[in-house]
Motif scaffolding. Structure first.
Motif, short mmCIF file in Angstrom:
data_model
loop_
_atom_site.label_atom_id
_atom_site.label_comp_id
_atom_site.label_asym_id
_atom_site.label_seq_id
_atom_site.Cartn_x
_atom_site.Cartn_y
_atom_site.Cartn_z
N THR A 95 74.10 39.96 33.37
CA THR A 95 73.87 40.31 34.77
C THR A 95 73.03 39.26 35.45
OG1 THR A 95 71.94 41.62 34.19
CG2 THR A 95 74.04 42.78 34.29
N GLY A 96 73.25 39.11 36.75
CA GLY A 96 72.47 38.20 37.57
C GLY A 96 71.53 38.99 38.45
N THR A 97 70.90 38.29 39.39
CA THR A 97 69.94 38.96 40.26
C THR A 97 70.55 39.39 41.58
OG1 THR A 97 69.23 36.83 41.15
CG2 THR A 97 68.00 37.70 39.26
N GLY A 98 71.72 38.86 41.96
CA GLY A 98 72.33 39.21 43.25
C GLY A 98 73.11 40.50 43.17
N GLY A 99 73.22 41.17 44.31
CA GLY A 99 74.00 42.40 44.38
C GLY A 99 75.07 42.28 45.44
N LEU A 100 75.91 43.27 45.55
CA LEU A 100 77.00 43.22 46.53
C LEU A 100 76.49 43.20 47.97
CD1 LEU A 100 79.74 45.54 45.04
CD2 LEU A 100 79.90 43.12 45.49
N GLY A 101 75.37 43.81 48.25
CA GLY A 101 74.93 43.90 49.63
C GLY A 101 73.73 43.06 49.98
N ASP A 102 73.46 41.98 49.25
CA ASP A 102 72.25 41.23 49.51
C ASP A 102 72.34 40.28 50.69
OD1 ASP A 102 73.68 39.11 48.47
OD2 ASP A 102 72.46 38.90 46.67
N GLY A 103 73.56 39.97 51.19
CA GLY A 103 73.72 39.16 52.39
C GLY A 103 73.36 37.70 52.22
N GLY A 104 73.12 37.24 51.02
CA GLY A 104 72.74 35.85 50.80
C GLY A 104 73.84 35.10 50.08
N PHE A 105 73.47 34.50 48.97
CA PHE A 105 74.41 33.69 48.21
C PHE A 105 75.04 34.46 47.06
CE2 PHE A 105 71.39 30.66 50.04
CZ PHE A 105 72.28 29.91 50.78
N GLY A 106 74.79 35.75 46.95
CA GLY A 106 75.33 36.56 45.87
C GLY A 106 76.75 37.03 46.15
N LEU A 107 77.11 38.12 45.51
CA LEU A 107 78.47 38.66 45.63
C LEU A 107 78.79 39.08 47.06
CD1 LEU A 107 78.58 40.74 42.34
CD2 LEU A 107 79.60 38.50 42.79
N GLY A 108 77.82 39.62 47.77
CA GLY A 108 78.04 40.00 49.17
C GLY A 108 78.39 38.80 50.03
N GLY A 109 77.72 37.68 49.78
CA GLY A 109 78.02 36.45 50.52
C GLY A 109 79.41 35.93 50.22
N LEU A 110 79.82 36.03 48.94
CA LEU A 110 81.18 35.62 48.58
C LEU A 110 82.22 36.50 49.27
CD1 LEU A 110 80.76 34.99 44.75
CD2 LEU A 110 81.17 33.27 46.52
N ARG A 111 81.97 37.81 49.29
CA ARG A 111 82.89 38.74 49.95
C ARG A 111 82.99 38.41 51.44
NH1 ARG A 111 80.79 44.21 49.20
NH2 ARG A 111 79.31 43.49 50.74
N ASP A 112 81.86 38.15 52.09
CA ASP A 112 81.85 37.83 53.51
C ASP A 112 82.60 36.54 53.81
OD1 ASP A 112 80.29 40.08 53.89
OD2 ASP A 112 78.41 38.97 54.10
N ARG A 113 82.40 35.53 52.97
CA ARG A 113 83.07 34.24 53.20
C ARG A 113 84.57 34.35 52.97
NH1 ARG A 113 78.00 33.53 51.91
NH2 ARG A 113 76.80 31.80 52.76
#
Length: 66
Positions: free
Chosen positions: A13-31
């Protein structure tokens, strides 16, 4: 140019979550959404995790995919 890619992991596991709005999974989804693509993240067969991002090809001047 368009395409898709998949990345499977060992279940670490990493430190990012789906809704963090940064460079994590949420950022990938947004991009992916910004360019009309799809994003999926979840458990992989046999354990671990699977990340799938699919993006469309750019349209050529005539409107057809390049």
């Amino acid at each position: 140019m368009g395409g898709s890619g998949e990345l499977g992991g060992s279940g670490e596991t990493g430190t990012g979550g789906l809704g963090d709005g940064g460079f994590g999974l949420g950022g990938l989804r947004d991009r992916a959404a910004l360019v009309g693509g799809d994003f999926a993240f979840g458990p992989a067969d046999g354990g671990g995790a699977l990340l799938r991002v699919t993006v469309p090809r750019r349209a050529a001047a005539g409107g057809e995919p390049a």
